[in-house]
Design a protein around this motif. Structure first.
Motif, PDB file in Angstrom:
ATOM      1  N   ALA A  70       0.818  -1.211   0.000  1.00 39.57           N
ATOM      2  CA  ALA A  70       0.000   0.000   0.000  1.00 39.57           C
ATOM      3  C   ALA A  70       0.847   1.255   0.000  1.00 39.57           C
ATOM      4  O   ALA A  70       0.573   2.209  -0.738  1.00 39.57           O
ATOM      5  N   VAL A  71       1.888   1.266   0.824  1.00 37.24           N
ATOM      6  CA  VAL A  71       2.720   2.469   0.936  1.00 37.24           C
ATOM      7  C   VAL A  71       3.542   2.686  -0.333  1.00 37.24           C
ATOM      8  O   VAL A  71       3.641   3.808  -0.839  1.00 37.24           O
ATOM      9  N   VAL A  72       4.135   1.616  -0.855  1.00 37.13           N
ATOM     10  CA  VAL A  72       4.947   1.738  -2.073  1.00 37.13           C
ATOM     11  C   VAL A  72       4.103   2.270  -3.229  1.00 37.13           C
ATOM     12  O   VAL A  72       4.552   3.120  -4.014  1.00 37.13           O
ATOM     13  N   LYS A  73       2.868   1.798  -3.325  1.00 43.06           N
ATOM     14  CA  LYS A  73       1.988   2.234  -4.424  1.00 43.06           C
ATOM     15  C   LYS A  73       1.461   3.655  -4.216  1.00 43.06           C
ATOM     16  O   LYS A  73       1.041   4.304  -5.178  1.00 43.06           O
ATOM     17  N   ALA A  74       1.498   4.133  -2.973  1.00 39.48           N
ATOM     18  CA  ALA A  74       0.889   5.431  -2.660  1.00 39.48           C
ATOM     19  C   ALA A  74       1.770   6.611  -3.019  1.00 39.48           C
ATOM     20  O   ALA A  74       1.276   7.735  -3.173  1.00 39.48           O
ATOM     21  N   VAL A  75       3.076   6.400  -3.152  1.00 32.09           N
ATOM     22  CA  VAL A  75       3.994   7.515  -3.368  1.00 32.09           C
ATOM     23  C   VAL A  75       4.929   7.224  -4.534  1.00 32.09           C
ATOM     24  O   VAL A  75       5.140   6.070  -4.912  1.00 32.09           O
ATOM     25  N   ASP A  76       5.498   8.287  -5.079  1.00 27.50           N
ATOM     26  CA  ASP A  76       6.453   8.124  -6.178  1.00 27.50           C
ATOM     27  C   ASP A  76       7.870   8.480  -5.732  1.00 27.50           C
ATOM     28  O   ASP A  76       8.694   8.931  -6.523  1.00 27.50           O
ATOM     29  N   ILE A  77       8.117   8.275  -4.448  1.00 28.57           N
ATOM     30  CA  ILE A  77       9.457   8.419  -3.880  1.00 28.57           C
ATOM     31  C   ILE A  77       9.846   7.085  -3.244  1.00 28.57           C
ATOM     32  O   ILE A  77       8.978   6.243  -2.993  1.00 28.57           O
ATOM     33  N   PRO A  78      11.144   6.847  -2.995  1.00 33.02           N
ATOM     34  CA  PRO A  78      11.555   5.562  -2.433  1.00 33.02           C
ATOM     35  C   PRO A  78      10.950   5.303  -1.046  1.00 33.02           C
ATOM     36  O   PRO A  78      10.777   6.226  -0.243  1.00 33.02           O
ATOM     37  N   VAL A  79      10.650   4.047  -0.792  1.00 30.55           N
ATOM     38  CA  VAL A  79      10.159   3.616   0.514  1.00 30.55           C
ATOM     39  C   VAL A  79      11.163   2.623   1.091  1.00 30.55           C
ATOM     40  O   VAL A  79      11.600   1.695   0.406  1.00 30.55           O
ATOM     41  N   THR A  80      11.534   2.841   2.350  1.00 33.14           N
ATOM     42  CA  THR A  80      12.456   1.943   3.043  1.00 33.14           C
ATOM     43  C   THR A  80      11.738   1.346   4.249  1.00 33.14           C
ATOM     44  O   THR A  80      10.658   1.791   4.641  1.00 33.14           O
ATOM     45  N   LEU A  81      12.364   0.338   4.857  1.00 31.03           N
ATOM     46  CA  LEU A  81      11.745  -0.371   5.981  1.00 31.03           C
ATOM     47  C   LEU A  81      12.786  -0.614   7.064  1.00 31.03           C
ATOM     48  O   LEU A  81      13.925  -0.967   6.768  1.00 31.03           O
ATOM     49  N   LYS A  82      12.383  -0.419   8.315  1.00 33.62           N
ATOM     50  CA  LYS A  82      13.246  -0.740   9.458  1.00 33.62           C
ATOM     51  C   LYS A  82      12.571  -1.819  10.291  1.00 33.62           C
ATOM     52  O   LYS A  82      11.406  -1.676  10.675  1.00 33.62           O
ATOM     53  N   ILE A  83      13.321  -2.892  10.575  1.00 32.50           N
ATOM     54  CA  ILE A  83      12.779  -4.023  11.317  1.00 32.50           C
ATOM     55  C   ILE A  83      13.755  -4.457  12.404  1.00 32.50           C
ATOM     56  O   ILE A  83      14.872  -3.942  12.506  1.00 32.50           O
ATOM     57  N   ARG A  84      13.318  -5.437  13.187  1.00 34.42           N
ATOM     58  CA  ARG A  84      14.206  -6.162  14.085  1.00 34.42           C
ATOM     59  C   ARG A  84      14.364  -7.584  13.549  1.00 34.42           C
ATOM     60  O   ARG A  84      13.775  -7.928  12.511  1.00 34.42           O
ATOM     61  N   THR A  85      15.135  -8.386  14.234  1.00 29.60           N
ATOM     62  CA  THR A  85      15.390  -9.743  13.732  1.00 29.60           C
ATOM     63  C   THR A  85      14.165 -10.639  13.879  1.00 29.60           C
ATOM     64  O   THR A  85      14.092 -11.698  13.253  1.00 29.60           O
ATOM     65  N   GLY A  86      13.195 -10.220  14.682  1.00 32.79           N
ATOM     66  CA  GLY A  86      11.975 -10.984  14.888  1.00 32.79           C
ATOM     67  C   GLY A  86      11.261 -10.529  16.140  1.00 32.79           C
ATOM     68  O   GLY A  86      11.646  -9.545  16.773  1.00 32.79           O
ATOM     69  N   TRP A  87      10.198 -11.268  16.501  1.00 30.00           N
ATOM     70  CA  TRP A  87       9.425 -10.904  17.685  1.00 30.00           C
ATOM     71  C   TRP A  87      10.160 -11.306  18.957  1.00 30.00           C
ATOM     72  O   TRP A  87      10.242 -10.554  19.908  1.00 30.00           O
ATOM     73  N   ASP A  88      10.686 -12.527  18.995  1.00 30.80           N
ATOM     74  CA  ASP A  88      11.522 -12.974  20.099  1.00 30.80           C
ATOM     75  C   ASP A  88      12.539 -13.968  19.548  1.00 30.80           C
ATOM     76  O   ASP A  88      12.543 -14.261  18.343  1.00 30.80           O
ATOM     77  N   LYS A  89      13.405 -14.471  20.413  1.00 26.33           N
ATOM     78  CA  LYS A  89      14.492 -15.326  19.940  1.00 26.33           C
ATOM     79  C   LYS A  89      13.996 -16.639  19.339  1.00 26.33           C
ATOM     80  O   LYS A  89      14.712 -17.280  18.564  1.00 26.33           O
ATOM     81  N   GLN A  90      12.790 -17.044  19.697  1.00 30.84           N
ATOM     82  CA  GLN A  90      12.217 -18.262  19.135  1.00 30.84           C
ATOM     83  C   GLN A  90      11.498 -18.001  17.817  1.00 30.84           C
ATOM     84  O   GLN A  90      11.108 -18.942  17.112  1.00 30.84           O
ATOM     85  N   HIS A  91      11.307 -16.742  17.496  1.00 38.61           N
ATOM     86  CA  HIS A  91      10.579 -16.384  16.275  1.00 38.61           C
ATOM     87  C   HIS A  91      11.330 -15.291  15.511  1.00 38.61           C
ATOM     88  O   HIS A  91      10.860 -14.163  15.388  1.00 38.61           O
ATOM     89  N   LYS A  92      12.500 -15.633  15.031  1.00 36.54           N
ATOM     90  CA  LYS A  92      13.283 -14.719  14.206  1.00 36.54           C
ATOM     91  C   LYS A  92      12.894 -14.924  12.745  1.00 36.54           C
ATOM     92  O   LYS A  92      13.213 -15.949  12.145  1.00 36.54           O
ATOM     93  N   ASN A  93      12.197 -13.957  12.205  1.00 37.56           N
ATOM     94  CA  ASN A  93      11.706 -14.081  10.829  1.00 37.56           C
ATOM     95  C   ASN A  93      12.170 -12.941   9.929  1.00 37.56           C
ATOM     96  O   ASN A  93      11.516 -12.594   8.948  1.00 37.56           O
ATOM     97  N   ALA A  94      13.316 -12.350  10.267  1.00 39.26           N
ATOM     98  CA  ALA A  94      13.821 -11.234   9.463  1.00 39.26           C
ATOM     99  C   ALA A  94      14.030 -11.637   8.008  1.00 39.26           C
ATOM    100  O   ALA A  94      13.780 -10.838   7.099  1.00 39.26           O
ATOM    101  N   LEU A  95      14.466 -12.868   7.781  1.00 34.12           N
ATOM    102  CA  LEU A  95      14.718 -13.314   6.411  1.00 34.12           C
ATOM    103  C   LEU A  95      13.423 -13.356   5.609  1.00 34.12           C
ATOM    104  O   LEU A  95      13.374 -12.922   4.447  1.00 34.12           O
ATOM    105  N   SER A  96      12.370 -13.858   6.217  1.00 37.57           N
ATOM    106  CA  SER A  96      11.075 -13.907   5.547  1.00 37.57           C
ATOM    107  C   SER A  96      10.546 -12.502   5.276  1.00 37.57           C
ATOM    108  O   SER A  96      10.042 -12.212   4.175  1.00 37.57           O
ATOM    109  N   ILE A  97      10.654 -11.625   6.257  1.00 33.92           N
ATOM    110  CA  ILE A  97      10.207 -10.239   6.087  1.00 33.92           C
ATOM    111  C   ILE A  97      11.022  -9.558   4.987  1.00 33.92           C
ATOM    112  O   ILE A  97      10.489  -8.770   4.187  1.00 33.92           O
ATOM    113  N   ALA A  98      12.310  -9.866   4.927  1.00 39.10           N
ATOM    114  CA  ALA A  98      13.176  -9.256   3.918  1.00 39.10           C
ATOM    115  C   ALA A  98      12.718  -9.620   2.508  1.00 39.10           C
ATOM    116  O   ALA A  98      12.717  -8.768   1.607  1.00 39.10           O
TER     117      ALA A  98
END
Length: 334
Positions: free
Chosen positions: A127-155
């Motif tokens: 939604a955000v990428v389609k809404a603007v004609d300027i670059p969109v970036t994302l800031k995340i953490r490695t996951g919700w907790d140490k048992q659920h690290k999903n940064a690779l999937s989010i990437a």
């Protein structure tokens, strides 16, 4: 380092920090060598856009390009509207917050809480990428907790959605800011996607900066808390990356000069009442570790006017100069 059409002058980026990365601080860090500085997060709730706080956060007058504005929320269409609003108010890059661990943000399913719902992440990014004609970036953490690290999937979701760069803090949401950051996850993400990756977390020295860039193969590094009261860390790291040599630490006279100018910028930006109160934490950061600073910081928090703050700050640094204090920092109590 390139984000969309914006070519940064180096690999150093100021991390978005609520209550810290206002326009005066961003400008100062850019002057001191940062290639880009990301703003405090702006709420996606349009009901707040008329507030003085939001209007200040959308004030980029005189700011050096590129201007990156972080937005926060959990509703795709509200975030898309927030992206357009900030683009119309001068933003050249939109950054989406999926990294903040604060409870008040996560409790409304924003910030790093979004990492629990990958389907919603995809909807927001699209939604955000389609809404603007300027670059969109994302800031995340490695996951919700140490048992659920999903940064690779989010990437992968981010790359497929058209995100132009991904910043990763090497902690989970559950870690908050405790313990130490890890960089294996960042390295794994960098190896798996083609868009630029920015490493963040515990980068406090020039040596650490060089190590993390080499270890993760990241395209850039993002520095947050280490720049509080120490904006010259960017020039120090730049010099070390270029030469392998350390710059001399700033003399007390320079710290004095930078702080006074920063204080005046804060008073002008926020006005007398708010400026004085916001200045207190910056004064504390700048002076921590200087001779006699503990008692100075305690008394500073009692002052109510900008004139008092300037007078006492000048007095404190003049005392240091009279003692021949030339080094920038020494251990508290010496």
């Amino acid at each position: 380092m390139q984000i969309g059409t914006h070519i940064l002058k180096n690999k150093l980026i100021v991390a978005p920090m609520a209550g810290v990365t206002d326009r005066p601080f961003r400008q100062l860090c850019k002057t001191m060598g940062a290639g880009m500085a990301v703003s405090e997060m702006v709420s996606s709730n349009s009901l707040l856009w008329g507030s003085k706080k939001t209007q200040r956060r959308a004030d980029h007058e005189g700011e050096v390009s590129p201007i990156s504005v972080q937005i926060a929320g959990a509703d795709p269409q509200m975030l898309a509207a927030a992206a357009r609003y900030n683009m119309d108010n001068g933003a050249q890059i939109i950054d989406i917050n999926m990294g903040c661990p604060a409870k008040k943000i996560c409790n409304v399913m924003a910030g790093s809480a979004l990492l629990q719902d990958e389907q919603l992440v995809g909807k927001i990014l699209d939604a955000v990428v389609k809404a603007v004609d300027i670059p969109v970036t994302l800031k995340i953490r490695t996951g919700w907790d140490k048992q659920h690290k999903n940064a690779l999937s989010i990437a992968h979701i981010a790359e497929n959605s058209g995100i132009q760069a991904l910043a990763i803090h090497g902690r989970t949401r559950a870690c908050a800011y405790t313990g130490t950051a890890e960089y294996d996850t960042i390295a794994a993400v960098k190896a798996a996607i083609k868009i630029p990756v920015i490493a963040n977390g515990d980068i406090t020295t020039p040596e650490k900066a060089r190590h993390i860039l080499a270890y993760t193969n990241a395209d850039a590094i993002m520095i947050g808390r280490a720049a509080q009261g120490r904006p010259w860390i960017f020039r120090e790291i730049n010099h070390y990356l270029a030469t392998g040599q350390h710059l001399q630490a700033p003399e007390v006279s320079e710290i004095h000069h930078v702080l006074i100018n920063h204080l005046h910028d804060l008073y002008e930006f926020y006005g007398e009442y708010s400026g004085v109160r916001i200045a207190r934490k910056h004064i504390s950061w700048y002076t921590k570790g200087l001779v006699g600073s503990a008692s100075f910081r305690q008394s500073m928090n009692q002052l109510q006017t900008s004139d008092q703050q300037i007078y006492e700050t000048n007095k404190f640094f003049s005392t240091l100069a009279e003692k021949g204090q030339r080094l920038s920092y020494i251990k508290e109590g010496e």
